[in-house]
Structures are given as C-alpha cells and as structure tokens.
Design a protein around this motif. Structure first.
Motif, PDB file in Angstrom:
ATOM      1  N   VAL A  18     100.010  56.387  -9.128  1.00  8.29           N
ATOM      2  CA  VAL A  18      99.474  57.459  -9.953  1.00  8.29           C
ATOM      3  C   VAL A  18      99.315  56.948 -11.377  1.00  8.29           C
ATOM      4  O   VAL A  18     100.109  56.138 -11.845  1.00  8.29           O
ATOM      5  N   LYS A  19      98.263  57.392 -12.035  1.00  4.95           N
ATOM      6  CA  LYS A  19      98.037  57.041 -13.437  1.00  4.95           C
ATOM      7  C   LYS A  19      98.639  58.155 -14.294  1.00  4.95           C
ATOM      8  O   LYS A  19      98.302  59.324 -14.113  1.00  4.95           O
ATOM      9  N   ASP A  27      90.242  67.928 -18.882  1.00  5.77           N
ATOM     10  CA  ASP A  27      91.387  68.065 -17.979  1.00  5.77           C
ATOM     11  C   ASP A  27      91.772  69.519 -17.734  1.00  5.77           C
ATOM     12  O   ASP A  27      92.509  69.810 -16.799  1.00  5.77           O
ATOM     13  N   GLY A  28      91.295  70.423 -18.587  1.00 10.46           N
ATOM     14  CA  GLY A  28      91.687  71.827 -18.488  1.00 10.46           C
ATOM     15  C   GLY A  28      91.476  72.416 -17.106  1.00 10.46           C
ATOM     16  O   GLY A  28      92.338  73.117 -16.582  1.00 10.46           O
ATOM     17  N   LYS A  29      90.347  72.116 -16.504  1.00 10.26           N
ATOM     18  CA  LYS A  29      90.047  72.657 -15.172  1.00 10.26           C
ATOM     19  C   LYS A  29      91.099  72.211 -14.155  1.00 10.26           C
ATOM     20  O   LYS A  29      91.585  73.008 -13.353  1.00 10.26           O
ATOM     21  N   GLY A  30      91.475  70.943 -14.193  1.00 12.38           N
ATOM     22  CA  GLY A  30      92.477  70.426 -13.269  1.00 12.38           C
ATOM     23  C   GLY A  30      93.850  71.029 -13.500  1.00 12.38           C
ATOM     24  O   GLY A  30      94.595  71.301 -12.550  1.00 12.38           O
ATOM     25  N   ILE A  31      94.206  71.246 -14.765  1.00  4.63           N
ATOM     26  CA  ILE A  31      95.512  71.834 -15.075  1.00  4.63           C
ATOM     27  C   ILE A  31      95.566  73.287 -14.614  1.00  4.63           C
ATOM     28  O   ILE A  31      96.567  73.718 -14.036  1.00  4.63           O
ATOM     29  N   VAL A  66     101.108  65.772 -20.745  1.00  2.00           N
ATOM     30  CA  VAL A  66     101.067  64.488 -20.056  1.00  2.00           C
ATOM     31  C   VAL A  66     100.456  64.751 -18.687  1.00  2.00           C
ATOM     32  O   VAL A  66     100.853  65.696 -17.994  1.00  2.00           O
ATOM     33  N   ILE A  67      99.506  63.929 -18.306  1.00  3.21           N
ATOM     34  CA  ILE A  67      98.734  64.140 -17.086  1.00  3.21           C
ATOM     35  C   ILE A  67      99.048  63.062 -16.053  1.00  3.21           C
ATOM     36  O   ILE A  67      99.162  61.883 -16.392  1.00  3.21           O
ATOM     37  N   ALA A  68      99.170  63.466 -14.802  1.00  2.83           N
ATOM     38  CA  ALA A  68      99.234  62.539 -13.664  1.00  2.83           C
ATOM     39  C   ALA A  68      97.884  62.644 -12.951  1.00  2.83           C
ATOM     40  O   ALA A  68      97.422  63.743 -12.646  1.00  2.83           O
ATOM     41  N   GLU A  69      97.277  61.502 -12.714  1.00  2.00           N
ATOM     42  CA  GLU A  69      95.939  61.472 -12.132  1.00  2.00           C
ATOM     43  C   GLU A  69      95.891  60.483 -10.972  1.00  2.00           C
ATOM     44  O   GLU A  69      96.451  59.387 -11.054  1.00  2.00           O
ATOM     45  N   ILE A  70      95.217  60.893  -9.916  1.00  2.00           N
ATOM     46  CA  ILE A  70      94.973  60.019  -8.774  1.00  2.00           C
ATOM     47  C   ILE A  70      93.490  60.092  -8.444  1.00  2.00           C
ATOM     48  O   ILE A  70      92.971  61.180  -8.158  1.00  2.00           O
ATOM     49  N   VAL A  75      96.723  65.697 -10.721  1.00  2.00           N
ATOM     50  CA  VAL A  75      97.683  66.114  -9.697  1.00  2.00           C
ATOM     51  C   VAL A  75      99.003  66.588 -10.292  1.00  2.00           C
ATOM     52  O   VAL A  75      99.857  67.106  -9.571  1.00  2.00           O
ATOM     53  N   GLY A  76      99.167  66.412 -11.612  1.00  2.00           N
ATOM     54  CA  GLY A  76     100.404  66.845 -12.249  1.00  2.00           C
ATOM     55  C   GLY A  76     100.249  66.982 -13.749  1.00  2.00           C
ATOM     56  O   GLY A  76      99.341  66.392 -14.347  1.00  2.00           O
ATOM     57  N   GLN A  77     101.140  67.765 -14.350  1.00  2.85           N
ATOM     58  CA  GLN A  77     101.137  67.994 -15.783  1.00  2.85           C
ATOM     59  C   GLN A  77     102.558  68.278 -16.243  1.00  2.85           C
ATOM     60  O   GLN A  77     103.311  68.961 -15.554  1.00  2.85           O
ATOM     61  N   PHE A  78     102.911  67.735 -17.396  1.00  2.00           N
ATOM     62  CA  PHE A  78     104.212  67.924 -18.042  1.00  2.00           C
ATOM     63  C   PHE A  78     103.898  68.208 -19.492  1.00  2.00           C
ATOM     64  O   PHE A  78     103.084  67.510 -20.099  1.00  2.00           O
TER      65      PHE A  78
END
Length: 123
Positions: A18-19, A27-31, A66-70, A75-78
C-alpha cells in the motif's frame, strides 16, 4: 464456543502493498466512500461526507489527513488534528472493510507519527 463476530483486531490476514501519502486534491471522493462503507450515514461529523471538505484540507495547517492508496484507490485515511504548536490528536481512522486486517492502519499510523514529529508536536 465459536463466535461468528469478525474483527480485524483478532483476525490478521497477510500484509498488503500500500502507498501511504499525504492528502491531495481529488481524494475527497475516496474518503467519503470510506466513511459511507464503514458508517453508512451515521457518522456524527456530517461534513465528513462532503468531498469538498476533504479537498479543502490540502492546504490546511491544522488538519493533516494521511491516505492509504492501492492502485489509485483510496483504501484508508488517518487524520492528525493540530491544536497548537505542541499538541495534536489522532482521529477519524477508516479503512475499506475488504482491506481491514492487512496492516494498513499500522502503516498509516507510522507515517502519521513521523508527520507529527516533523511538525514539532510533543503530545
């Protein structure tokens, strides 16, 4: 007695590549999808369902998502919220359900701790 309750805290799958990176515009849409997949429409901070809210944080000096991207998929956010020059808070942790238990949260947390350290936060 066997339980049918699933929790990624107790069932660990193999790590996944994962990146981990800072938030960027778009990124808003994904979050928003992360919150919808995890909470439906029940999360108490309703503005977390607004793509523009997240996209506007790109230049924030108080909030650091902080974004997790695949493969281009968020796929993730902190979220690191900075309260003053010394103090911050970690919150709003979400990972897509199908990616839970793969070490993504841990990787985001390490990235976030380094970001806090680089910002000079002490607590």
């Amino acid at each position: 007695m066997k339980s049918n309750i699933f929790s990624p805290f107790f069932i660990y799958k193999n790590d996944i590549e994962v990146k981990i990176r800072d938030l960027k515009r778009g990124d808003g849409k994904g979050i928003v999808r992360l919150f919808e997949e995890n909470y439906g429409d029940t999360y108490y901070k309703k503005y977390f369902y607004d793509e523009k809210f997240w996209d506007n944080l790109v230049e924030s000096k108080k909030y650091y998502p902080v974004i997790a991207e695949i493969d281009g998929l968020v796929v993730g956010q902190f979220l690191l919220s900075v309260y003053d020059e010394y103090n911050g808070e970690v919150s709003a942790v979400v990972v897509l359900p199908e990616y839970k238990g793969r070490g993504i949260m841990n990787k985001m947390f390490v990235y976030l701790l380094n970001k806090a350290k680089n910002l000079g936060l002490k607590a």
